[in-house]
Design a protein around this motif. Structure first.
Motif, PDB file in Angstrom:
ATOM      1  N   ASN A  99    -115.232 -22.952  26.175  1.00 53.82           N
ATOM      2  CA  ASN A  99    -115.497 -21.502  26.185  1.00 53.82           C
ATOM      3  C   ASN A  99    -115.019 -20.841  24.894  1.00 53.82           C
ATOM      4  OD1 ASN A  99    -116.781 -21.518  28.649  1.00 53.82           O
ATOM      5  ND2 ASN A  99    -114.953 -20.967  29.824  1.00 53.82           N
ATOM      6  N   GLY A 100    -115.257 -21.519  23.784  1.00 58.04           N
ATOM      7  CA  GLY A 100    -114.936 -20.979  22.473  1.00 58.04           C
ATOM      8  C   GLY A 100    -113.535 -21.228  21.995  1.00 58.04           C
ATOM      9  N   GLN A 101    -112.659 -21.778  22.844  1.00 53.11           N
ATOM     10  CA  GLN A 101    -111.264 -22.025  22.456  1.00 53.11           C
ATOM     11  C   GLN A 101    -111.135 -23.452  21.931  1.00 53.11           C
ATOM     12  OE1 GLN A 101    -108.265 -21.921  25.641  1.00 53.11           O
ATOM     13  NE2 GLN A 101    -107.002 -20.664  24.290  1.00 53.11           N
ATOM     14  N   ALA A 102    -110.686 -23.601  20.697  1.00 55.19           N
ATOM     15  CA  ALA A 102    -110.568 -24.914  20.082  1.00 55.19           C
ATOM     16  C   ALA A 102    -109.346 -25.642  20.604  1.00 55.19           C
ATOM     17  CB  ALA A 102    -110.485 -24.780  18.564  1.00 55.19           C
ATOM     18  N   LEU A 126     -93.384 -39.949  17.410  1.00 50.22           N
ATOM     19  CA  LEU A 126     -94.408 -39.027  17.886  1.00 50.22           C
ATOM     20  C   LEU A 126     -93.794 -37.772  18.499  1.00 50.22           C
ATOM     21  CD1 LEU A 126     -96.706 -41.629  19.680  1.00 50.22           C
ATOM     22  CD2 LEU A 126     -97.002 -40.682  17.385  1.00 50.22           C
ATOM     23  N   ARG A 127     -94.489 -36.633  18.294  1.00 46.63           N
ATOM     24  CA  ARG A 127     -94.147 -35.381  18.956  1.00 46.63           C
ATOM     25  C   ARG A 127     -95.409 -34.832  19.607  1.00 46.63           C
ATOM     26  NH1 ARG A 127     -91.811 -36.709  13.766  1.00 46.63           N
ATOM     27  NH2 ARG A 127     -89.690 -35.865  13.683  1.00 46.63           N
ATOM     28  N   LYS A 128     -95.235 -34.026  20.640  1.00 48.05           N
ATOM     29  CA  LYS A 128     -96.375 -33.386  21.269  1.00 48.05           C
ATOM     30  C   LYS A 128     -97.024 -32.407  20.305  1.00 48.05           C
ATOM     31  CE  LYS A 128     -94.854 -33.617  26.103  1.00 48.05           C
ATOM     32  NZ  LYS A 128     -94.538 -32.828  27.323  1.00 48.05           N
ATOM     33  N   ASP A 129     -98.327 -32.364  20.353  1.00 47.96           N
ATOM     34  CA  ASP A 129     -99.093 -31.399  19.578  1.00 47.96           C
ATOM     35  C   ASP A 129     -99.304 -30.164  20.439  1.00 47.96           C
ATOM     36  OD1 ASP A 129    -100.914 -29.906  18.164  1.00 47.96           O
ATOM     37  OD2 ASP A 129    -102.476 -31.442  18.125  1.00 47.96           O
ATOM     38  N   PRO A 130     -98.762 -28.988  20.044  1.00 51.84           N
ATOM     39  CA  PRO A 130     -98.931 -27.782  20.872  1.00 51.84           C
ATOM     40  C   PRO A 130    -100.382 -27.385  21.087  1.00 51.84           C
ATOM     41  CG  PRO A 130     -97.238 -27.456  19.192  1.00 51.84           C
ATOM     42  CD  PRO A 130     -97.940 -28.735  18.861  1.00 51.84           C
ATOM     43  N   GLN A 131    -101.269 -27.869  20.211  1.00 52.57           N
ATOM     44  CA  GLN A 131    -102.670 -27.491  20.323  1.00 52.57           C
ATOM     45  C   GLN A 131    -103.470 -28.503  21.138  1.00 52.57           C
ATOM     46  OE1 GLN A 131    -104.268 -26.469  16.511  1.00 52.57           O
ATOM     47  NE2 GLN A 131    -105.884 -25.200  17.364  1.00 52.57           N
ATOM     48  N   SER A 132    -102.800 -29.521  21.687  1.00 48.26           N
ATOM     49  CA  SER A 132    -103.490 -30.567  22.441  1.00 48.26           C
ATOM     50  C   SER A 132    -103.422 -30.298  23.930  1.00 48.26           C
ATOM     51  CB  SER A 132    -102.871 -31.923  22.136  1.00 48.26           C
ATOM     52  OG  SER A 132    -103.586 -32.965  22.784  1.00 48.26           O
ATOM     53  N   SER A 178     -98.643 -23.415  30.121  1.00 45.21           N
ATOM     54  CA  SER A 178     -98.199 -22.381  29.181  1.00 45.21           C
ATOM     55  C   SER A 178     -99.329 -21.840  28.326  1.00 45.21           C
ATOM     56  CB  SER A 178     -97.105 -22.950  28.270  1.00 45.21           C
ATOM     57  OG  SER A 178     -97.596 -24.066  27.536  1.00 45.21           O
ATOM     58  N   GLY A 179    -100.526 -22.389  28.484  1.00 43.16           N
ATOM     59  CA  GLY A 179    -101.645 -21.967  27.656  1.00 43.16           C
ATOM     60  C   GLY A 179    -101.711 -22.755  26.362  1.00 43.16           C
ATOM     61  N   LEU A 180    -102.524 -22.266  25.459  1.00 41.07           N
ATOM     62  CA  LEU A 180    -102.751 -22.937  24.184  1.00 41.07           C
ATOM     63  C   LEU A 180    -102.437 -21.975  23.049  1.00 41.07           C
ATOM     64  CD1 LEU A 180    -106.084 -24.641  25.190  1.00 41.07           C
ATOM     65  CD2 LEU A 180    -103.988 -25.860  24.564  1.00 41.07           C
ATOM     66  N   PRO A 181    -102.152 -22.518  21.852  1.00 41.44           N
ATOM     67  CA  PRO A 181    -101.851 -21.627  20.725  1.00 41.44           C
ATOM     68  C   PRO A 181    -102.942 -20.586  20.523  1.00 41.44           C
ATOM     69  CG  PRO A 181    -101.383 -23.895  20.141  1.00 41.44           C
ATOM     70  CD  PRO A 181    -102.064 -23.939  21.471  1.00 41.44           C
ATOM     71  N   ALA A 182    -102.528 -19.351  20.312  1.00 39.37           N
ATOM     72  CA  ALA A 182    -103.493 -18.290  20.038  1.00 39.37           C
ATOM     73  C   ALA A 182    -104.160 -18.588  18.703  1.00 39.37           C
ATOM     74  CB  ALA A 182    -102.784 -16.939  20.000  1.00 39.37           C
ATOM     75  N   ASN A 183    -105.461 -18.702  18.714  1.00 35.54           N
ATOM     76  CA  ASN A 183    -106.154 -19.059  17.467  1.00 35.54           C
ATOM     77  C   ASN A 183    -106.745 -17.850  16.761  1.00 35.54           C
ATOM     78  OD1 ASN A 183    -108.212 -18.472  19.193  1.00 35.54           O
ATOM     79  ND2 ASN A 183    -109.128 -20.514  19.201  1.00 35.54           N
ATOM     80  N   GLY A 184    -106.307 -16.676  17.155  1.00 30.33           N
ATOM     81  CA  GLY A 184    -106.732 -15.466  16.475  1.00 30.33           C
ATOM     82  C   GLY A 184    -105.674 -14.391  16.657  1.00 30.33           C
ATOM     83  N   SER A 185    -105.900 -13.235  16.095  1.00 32.14           N
ATOM     84  CA  SER A 185    -104.909 -12.163  16.221  1.00 32.14           C
ATOM     85  C   SER A 185    -104.946 -11.576  17.623  1.00 32.14           C
ATOM     86  CB  SER A 185    -105.195 -11.079  15.186  1.00 32.14           C
ATOM     87  OG  SER A 185    -106.478 -10.515  15.403  1.00 32.14           O
ATOM     88  N   GLY A 186    -103.816 -11.034  18.046  1.00 26.23           N
ATOM     89  CA  GLY A 186    -103.743 -10.423  19.362  1.00 26.23           C
ATOM     90  C   GLY A 186    -102.426 -10.739  20.039  1.00 26.23           C
ATOM     91  N   PRO A 187    -102.172 -10.125  21.152  1.00 26.02           N
ATOM     92  CA  PRO A 187    -100.910 -10.365  21.868  1.00 26.02           C
ATOM     93  C   PRO A 187    -100.918 -11.714  22.562  1.00 26.02           C
ATOM     94  CG  PRO A 187    -102.314  -8.896  23.128  1.00 26.02           C
ATOM     95  CD  PRO A 187    -103.015  -9.129  21.820  1.00 26.02           C
TER      96      PRO A 187
END
Length: 858
Positions: A99-102, A126-132, A178-187
């Motif tokens: 849905n558009g979220q990378a 190895l460390r966890k990738d927050p974007q994975s 916890s969700g995923l890293p915000a990939n754009g501006s916003g709260p």
């Protein structure tokens, strides 16, 4: 004698290259390229990598290891017998948008940014990738058959396992709570700390917020106790970077990029709610007994709500510099051309199927930070990136742009990666053909047929059938442009009277021991069809056509009608010309079910594959112009061109045809293709007075049947009953049909040698080999002399891939259609003065002729 000695020396060198035991471990006892290879079963076994839990997917030939903790990713990729490692550095297993979220899938962080020369688990854990996505676990399952097939069908090998023996590994992932890293501006809310990670400043520094303290010049800083809360309030802040030696943390903005750090750094990340919180993404890996092949693909499910899957790449590999020359990547889309560089950027004027995507790229993280002059030679294209990438025919990224619902999961196309132990093209080709033998065994079917061009009357249809039966053929194919036929247009296959008439002809053929096949043009862009404008592709420029869109209700109804007709009349085969070849369709209205332009490539590709699978389920043999063999297609052209028919003489057409076959079969089995020879009876008249009409017909059939390729004779009838030489022509055809049937097992074997390439100036040589201990023939040698003079010489033939050890005694007999075998010459493998696995076969071939030799155990 001097000329023969020079020829013999060069052929011995070729023979040695064909053996290609590039490493000391290679022997006939443990070489998986021999059909007698047993090997060990495929399995998933637990192990450790860098002290962490891991698993290894292996069959004793190739292995791929994955970390399980603290994250899932590929940590080793190896060709085991040679200890050749194909992994240089870490990469994600896949990337896509939901849905558009990378998001990344199967991604760990360990490589310092700009340093992807190598990876060592002991020094860079190895460390966890927050974007994975979050790894949920893995499971295994048996390999499932991709389409219906019964070993032995159409004289294909009976000793092939179907489904293929192997194991299927599934790794499952979901969106973190916890969700995923915000990939754009916003709260957003802050998550962390993520220890042993660093959010570098390069390109991501922020200044200018009202609460910034700027204790680091050029960077917004806050005390550690306040930093996370302040970042959460600032739209531009995506995270904070905390140095253990400082009392503050620095703000970071786009682009989001964290890297490994062993100096005690930690980061907090601003996360946003997942755009597809109920999605599950699965990585699939299959490995097969006896092959250095791994199959990989991705699936997506949704437990609630709709999800659009796009921008999918499902295989990344940072590989050593040799890898592009020792890996072959196979995709579902057609791959008609002979071998081409998978590193080369395709050109628009070369955008025929199979040469439309680049697979190997420059690695932007190779020594990116520091001394680029330290590069190992030839490292520019060492980054494999495969998925729905840009395609020059489609005109951009190919998606998949697919809509996933709770009732409709998504499954991607896949790739098969074949690892090689050598750069020798012959051994690599044998590896490819061995893979085809075990994973696409329907390619080994090889019925003899003719394409007929006139069914305008019962008499014309039955004359074609009766002459084909007299010639010993196994089916007739009603072909493109046939008089009285419109390519399965609705006007005929929707007419009960016409269908009943056609079935009568099929039943008549069956009474003579023949099947009947029929041609259809799936793109509907030229003959027998009128495609409604709304059902045509909507091109990127807004224009319509000139072909049908495959992902519509209209086209689905056409495909169903084809299968219904085939079953109603009892067709033996269907020829599917013009399967999907990459046309874009931007239409999102009406009955177009492909999410507009974004989903049109995948949807049309999938429609084609599903149609082929349905043909196989119906037991229908399938020929065509496109190489959709992974979905069950049996045969496609060795030369995807009709230009040969414009050549001035049949003799030249035959010479060019053998040239095409020689090159094409470096990467495919002989039985997987056909070559059009036109109307032999009529066109052979151009051979008078020399070498003579009947001689030309015989040589024409020898040119293809003599090396395991079924010729596509395109004609209304193989010979006219009124032809003064009809009896002689019939005898030539029937003798060759019987001969091919007798030697079909060896002539369609996957192991073949390309010994001397056609030039029309000298003799030509190929050989087929079989390591089946129960086979009556272990090798078959095919020689051609298209020149104006007789040739007396000798040829060295390696029997390595026949599984015959040095010292084995063999008999070599000259054979020919309609004749008894000649007296056998006796040979001892390795004792003829050639290489260790060679026999040396002396021969004499008259001008415009051929010589065929059968090799059996003495």
């Amino acid at each position: 004698r001097a000329r023969r000695s020079m020829s013999r020396m060069s052929l011995i060198v070729l023979s040695l290259l064909a053996i290609a035991p590039a490493h000391a471990w290679v022997s006939q006892a443990n070489d998986w390229l021999l059909s007698s290879y047993a090997g060990q079963p495929s399995a998933v076994t637990p192990t450790t990598i860098g002290g962490q839990a891991a698993i290894t997917l292996s069959n004793g030939i190739v292995s791929r290891s994955f970390s399980l903790s603290p994250c899932f990713t590929t940590v080793e990729y190896e060709l085991l017998p040679t200890h050749t490692k194909f992994l240089r550095a870490l990469s994600p297993e896949a990337t896509l948008t939901l849905n558009g979220q990378a998001v990344n899938v199967g991604s760990c962080i360990a490589q310092p940014t700009g340093h992807s020369e190598f990876w060592d688990p002991d020094t860079t854990p190895l460390r966890k990738d927050p974007q994975s996505l979050q790894f949920l676990g893995y499971s295994t399952a048996p390999v499932q058959a991709p389409f219906a097939y019964t070993p032995g069908t159409g004289h294909s090998p009976r000793n092939v396992s179907w489904p293929p023996k192997g194991i299927h590994l599934i790794a499952n992932f979901s969106v973190p709570a916890s969700g995923l890293p915000a990939n754009g501006s916003g709260p957003g809310q802050m998550s962390g700390p993520f220890d042993s990670l660093e959010f570098p400043c390069t390109g991501a520094c922020l200044t200018g917020y009202s609460s910034c303290q700027n204790t680091v010049p050029g960077q917004c800083s806050w005390p550690k106790a306040q930093a996370a809360a302040e970042c959460a309030k600032w739209d531009q802040c995506l995270g904070i970077n905390c140095n253990p030696d400082r009392n503050d943390c620095q703000a970071r903005g786009a682009p989001f990029a964290v890297q490994a750090n062993d100096l005690g750094y930690s980061v907090y990340i601003k996360t946003a709610p997942a755009a597809a919180p109920n999605a599950t993404v699965s990585l699939h890996y299959e490995i097969y007994d006896g092959l250095a092949v791994i199959h990989k693909w991705v699936s997506v499910m949704s437990s609630a709500g709709n999800v659009v899957v796009d921008d999918l790449f499902f295989e990344y590999l940072r590989a050593p510099n040799f890898a592009p020359e020792q890996m072959t990547i196979f995709q579902i889309q057609p791959n008609n051309p002979t071998p081409f560089s998978q590193q080369t950027v395709p050109q628009a004027d070369q955008s025929f199927p199979g040469r439309t995507q680049q697979l190997w790229y420059f690695d932007p993280d190779w020594d990116a930070c520091c001394d680029r002059e330290l590069h190992v030679p030839y490292t520019y294209y060492t980054y494999l990136k495969v998925g729905y990438g840009p395609d020059v025919t489609f005109g951009g990224l190919t998606g998949p742009g697919s809509m996933v619902t709770p009732s409709e999961p998504f499954e991607s196309i896949g790739i098969r990666t074949l690892l090689h132990d050598t750069t020798d093209w012959e051994r690599q080709g044998i590896a490819t053909r061995r893979m085809q033998e075990l994973l696409t065994p329907q390619l080994m079917e090889s019925p003899i047929y003719t394409m007929i061009t006139d069914i305008s009357s019962t008499a014309a249809f039955r004359l074609a059938i009766t002459t084909a039966a007299a010639a010993g053929l196994e089916y007739v194919l009603v072909g493109y442009g046939a008089a009285g036929y419109c390519g399965m247009c609705p006007g005929q296959i929707g007419d009960p009277t016409w269908v009943a008439w056609f079935k009568e002809q099929v039943d008549f053929a069956r009474s003579l021991g023949l099947g009947v096949g029929a041609y259809t043009l799936m793109q509907h862009n030229g003959w027998g069809e009128s495609v409604p404008a709304a059902e045509q592709v909507l091109n990127r420029d807004g224009s319509r056509g000139g072909i049908a869109c495959f992902a519509t209700d209209w086209h689905a109804a056409y495909r169903k009608a084809v299968i219904d007709f085939a079953l109603a009349v009892g067709l033996y085969s269907v020829e599917t010309d013009g399967q999907y070849e990459g046309a874009a369709c931007a239409d999102a209205d009406g009955d177009h079910h492909h999410n507009g332009l974004a989903g049109s490539w995948h949807a049309q590709t999938q429609a084609t594959a599903e149609f082929n699978i349905a043909l196989k389920a119906a037991g229908i043999y399938q020929t065509g112009a496109d190489a959709y063999s992974w979905s069950g297609a049996n045969k496609w052209n060795h030369a995807d061109t009709d230009a040969g028919y414009s050549l001035p003489s049949l003799w030249e057409r035959l010479s060019v045809g053998r040239d095409y076959v020689y090159d094409s079969t470096t990467t495919r089995t002989h039985s997987s293709g056909m070559y059009g020879i036109g109307n032999l009876a009529a066109d052979s008249k151009s051979c008078d007075p020399t070498p003579g009409r009947l001689h030309c017909i015989d040589f024409g059939l020898a040119s293809f049947l003599g090396q395991g390729v079924v010729p596509d004779a395109v004609t209304s009838v193989l010979w006219e009953p009124s032809d003064p030489q009809a009896a002689e022509i019939q005898a030539i055809w029937s003798n060759w049909s019987a001969f091919f049937t007798q030697h079909r097992q060896i002539l369609t074997s996957a192991a073949s040698l390309h010994i001397v390439r056609p030039t029309s100036r000298a003799f030509e040589a190929t050989a087929h080999l079989l390591a089946d201990m129960a086979a009556p023939e272990r090798a078959f040698i095919t020689l051609y002399n298209p020149t104006t003079k007789a040739i007396k010489d000798e040829v060295a033939v390696s029997l390595y891939y026949a599984g015959l050890a040095p010292g084995t005694q063999v008999a070599v007999s000259q054979v020919a259609p309609g004749q008894q075998p000649g007296s056998a010459s006796q040979h001892v493998v390795g004792n003829d003065g050639g290489a260790i696995y060679d026999i040396i076969v002396p021969f004499t071939i008259d001008e415009y002729s051929y010589a065929l030799y059968s090799v059996t155990l003495k």
